[in-house]
Design a protein around this motif. Structure first.
Motif, mmCIF file in Angstrom:
data_model
loop_
_atom_site.group_PDB
_atom_site.id
_atom_site.type_symbol
_atom_site.label_atom_id
_atom_site.label_comp_id
_atom_site.label_asym_id
_atom_site.label_seq_id
_atom_site.Cartn_x
_atom_site.Cartn_y
_atom_site.Cartn_z
ATOM 1 N N LEU A 107 0.533 -1.584 -0.158
ATOM 2 C CA LEU A 107 0.354 -0.166 -0.353
ATOM 3 C C LEU A 107 0.902 1.125 -0.091
ATOM 4 O O LEU A 107 0.269 2.603 0.169
ATOM 5 C CB LEU A 107 -0.732 -0.513 1.378
ATOM 6 C CG LEU A 107 -2.165 -0.838 1.151
ATOM 7 C CD1 LEU A 107 -2.305 -1.086 2.392
ATOM 8 C CD2 LEU A 107 -3.051 -1.155 0.339
ATOM 9 N N ASP A 108 2.267 1.157 0.088
ATOM 10 C CA ASP A 108 3.199 2.092 -0.049
ATOM 11 C C ASP A 108 3.411 3.340 0.856
ATOM 12 O O ASP A 108 3.089 4.554 0.714
ATOM 13 C CB ASP A 108 2.817 2.999 -1.645
ATOM 14 C CG ASP A 108 4.214 4.207 -1.824
ATOM 15 O OD1 ASP A 108 5.056 3.637 -1.458
ATOM 16 O OD2 ASP A 108 3.803 4.665 -2.546
ATOM 17 N N ARG A 126 4.951 2.238 8.950
ATOM 18 C CA ARG A 126 5.322 0.845 8.265
ATOM 19 C C ARG A 126 5.609 0.412 9.778
ATOM 20 O O ARG A 126 5.898 -0.527 10.732
ATOM 21 C CB ARG A 126 6.454 0.732 8.133
ATOM 22 C CG ARG A 126 5.813 0.855 5.989
ATOM 23 C CD ARG A 126 7.188 0.463 5.375
ATOM 24 N NE ARG A 126 6.397 0.983 4.163
ATOM 25 C CZ ARG A 126 7.003 0.663 2.422
ATOM 26 N NH1 ARG A 126 7.545 -0.044 2.668
ATOM 27 N NH2 ARG A 126 6.341 1.240 1.500
ATOM 28 N N TYR A 127 6.249 1.701 10.704
ATOM 29 C CA TYR A 127 7.101 1.100 12.514
ATOM 30 C C TYR A 127 5.571 0.780 12.905
ATOM 31 O O TYR A 127 5.766 0.488 14.287
ATOM 32 C CB TYR A 127 7.196 2.418 12.476
ATOM 33 C CG TYR A 127 7.853 2.279 13.715
ATOM 34 C CD1 TYR A 127 8.624 1.364 14.782
ATOM 35 C CD2 TYR A 127 7.563 3.806 15.266
ATOM 36 C CE1 TYR A 127 9.457 0.774 15.807
ATOM 37 C CE2 TYR A 127 8.427 3.460 16.433
ATOM 38 C CZ TYR A 127 9.145 2.037 16.862
ATOM 39 O OH TYR A 127 9.415 1.891 18.252
ATOM 40 N N ALA A 128 4.031 1.744 12.544
ATOM 41 C CA ALA A 128 2.772 1.514 13.480
ATOM 42 C C ALA A 128 2.488 -0.229 12.871
ATOM 43 O O ALA A 128 2.076 -0.711 14.111
ATOM 44 C CB ALA A 128 2.335 2.458 13.391
ATOM 45 N N CYS A 129 2.781 -0.430 11.593
ATOM 46 C CA CYS A 129 3.062 -2.005 11.572
ATOM 47 C C CYS A 129 3.491 -2.800 12.483
ATOM 48 O O CYS A 129 2.685 -3.920 13.301
ATOM 49 C CB CYS A 129 3.130 -2.486 10.562
ATOM 50 S SG CYS A 129 1.232 -1.944 9.145
ATOM 51 N N GLU A 185 -5.332 -0.610 8.485
ATOM 52 C CA GLU A 185 -5.915 -1.560 7.287
ATOM 53 C C GLU A 185 -4.916 -2.637 6.939
ATOM 54 O O GLU A 185 -4.689 -3.446 6.404
ATOM 55 C CB GLU A 185 -5.785 -0.382 5.873
ATOM 56 C CG GLU A 185 -6.675 -1.449 4.562
ATOM 57 C CD GLU A 185 -6.241 -0.253 3.329
ATOM 58 O OE1 GLU A 185 -7.139 -0.662 2.054
ATOM 59 O OE2 GLU A 185 -6.830 1.008 3.445
ATOM 60 N N CYS A 186 -3.956 -2.058 6.919
ATOM 61 C CA CYS A 186 -2.715 -3.057 6.908
ATOM 62 C C CYS A 186 -2.610 -4.208 7.517
ATOM 63 O O CYS A 186 -2.746 -5.839 7.162
ATOM 64 C CB CYS A 186 -0.984 -2.265 7.216
ATOM 65 S SG CYS A 186 -1.377 -0.997 6.059
#
Length: 420
Positions: free
Chosen positions: A245-246, A252-255, A346-347
């Motif tokens: 999802l770019d 990305r760190y939160a993920c 969403e990720c």
């Protein structure tokens, strides 16, 4: 415009990427036969602190003097460098990490490849140049990052074995937080970040550097929500979805940190993970502090860790609960960060087996709730409350009730349970 009597070679990533037919981001050059003074006399600008590196006065590309190095202490700073006109190109290339990064191109286009970099590009292998690889623990992180970038490349078995030996010997423990974060952040932004963590896990470095992440493998989750079951597998799917999802680095760190608390769920209550959100926040704070993570990354990560379950369930909320969720996420003051929180959620939702292409309905609903609440003229509501004699918290409550009414009307939903 290099000094007379010298040879200039393109080296490193630019040569590698040209051979891979990828876009070249930056070009680095090695100058053989020069001295620092001759570079200054030719108009180059010095920038290197530890060894002689110069900027070209027109292109501002980096030109480094050919150098050799010697290990003098632990960690990636424990080196002494020797840069002199007699240092050869082959000696300079020998100190590089991987064979694919130890290829040079001469001015006439000739490739100089003394360590088999082209062979390993053709074979899709990440292989160390020499045993000196083991002297710099940052190379463990770099190999893992390259695995996330070059997704079809495998780590050569002998290189992985050497990395395992480095971890076992304690060399990886000498890594400083700033460098770990630098490489971690770059790896998170690669096309398949999960491969970085797989390589770090395979060599044992993940348990040393990020034990909070390493312990997630083997932790079960409820199969009706997570068909992939294993929490570590889920995390890797979430990270790869963030790349698909770019997403920016903050997301990305939160993920990466959203489910850390599941690694500390008591065994007797598994596969349920009640209260893992608050445990995740506490662990995230520890990781962020240890690695000196930038403020924007750590703040978003904490919001997502704390609230992702509520965001997922928000379709069941009435208007009052939605406004409280928006307030806890600080969405009114930081709407752009809230958008990033929704993307991270969403990720998480799509980083599950069989849900990769599913629509994430909470995102547009919560975005609509925020937009509706933002239509409230808070100054006007506050003025009316003050005219009634309200002060302090009563004014805030009046604004909150106005927002709830706006959300209820816009989404055609009940107000929901009374506010606390």
């Amino acid at each position: 415009m290099a000094p007379q009597g010298t040879q200039v070679f393109a080296v490193g990533g630019a040569v590698r990427d040209e051979l891979l037919r990828l876009a070249v981001r930056d070009r680095d050059w090695v100058v053989v036969g020069a001295t620092p003074q001759s570079m200054l006399d030719a108009g180059f600008l010095p920038v290197g602190r530890d060894f002689p590196v110069f900027l070209h006065p027109q292109t501002h590309e980096e030109y480094a003097l050919a150098r050799s190095e010697r290990k003098t202490g632990p960690g990636y700073r424990g080196f002494s460098f020797h840069a002199a006109p007699e240092v050869t190109l082959e000696q300079d290339l020998a100190r590089r990490d991987l064979t694919i990064n130890a290829i040079a191109r001469a001015a006439d286009g000739t490739l100089i490849d003394p360590y088999g970099g082209r062979r390993d590009i053709a074979a899709g292998l990440l292989r160390h140049v020499s045993p000196a690889f083991a002297e710099d623990p940052v190379r463990i992180l770099r190999v893992a990052r390259f695995a996330a970038r070059f997704t079809s490349f495998a780590v050569a078995p002998e290189t992985l074995k050497l990395m395992q030996q480095m971890v076992d010997s304690g060399e990886a423990d000498a890594l400083v937080p700033e460098r770990v974060w630098q490489e971690l952040a770059r790896g998170l932004m690669e096309p398949r970040p999960s491969r970085m963590f797989e390589v770090l896990r395979d060599c044992g470095a993940l348990a040393r550097l990020l034990p909070e992440v390493a312990r997630l493998w083997g932790v079960p989750q409820r199969a009706e929500y997570h068909p992939e079951v294993d929490t570590g597998v889920h995390l890797m799917m979430v990270l790869d979805m963030s790349a698909q999802l770019d997403a920016p680095l903050t997301v990305r760190y939160a993920c990466l940190g959203h489910d850390l608390g599941k690694g500390t769920t008591p065994a007797e209550v598994l596969p349920r993970h009640i209260g893992h959100e608050q445990r995740s926040v506490a662990l995230l704070r520890s990781v962020s502090e240890r690695l000196r993570v930038p403020t924007d990354c750590r703040e978003l990560a904490e919001v997502v860790a704390r609230e992702h379950g509520n965001v997922h369930r928000s379709g069941e909320f009435g208007a009052a609960a939605l406004v409280r969720l928006l307030e806890r996420c600080d969405a009114f003051r930081k709407p752009a960060r809230f958008d990033e929180a929704l993307l991270a959620c969403e990720c998480d939702a799509r980083g599950r087996l069989g849900f990769e292409s599913a629509a994430y309905e909470p995102a547009p609903r919560l975005a609509g709730a925020l937009a509706a609440a933002q239509t409230v003229d808070t100054a006007q509501v506050a003025a009316a409350a003050a005219a009634r004699g309200d002060r302090g918290p009563a004014v805030g409550a009046a604004i909150q009730h106005a927002r709830i009414a706006a959300v209820a009307a816009a989404l055609a939903i009940p107000v929901g349970p009374a506010l606390d």
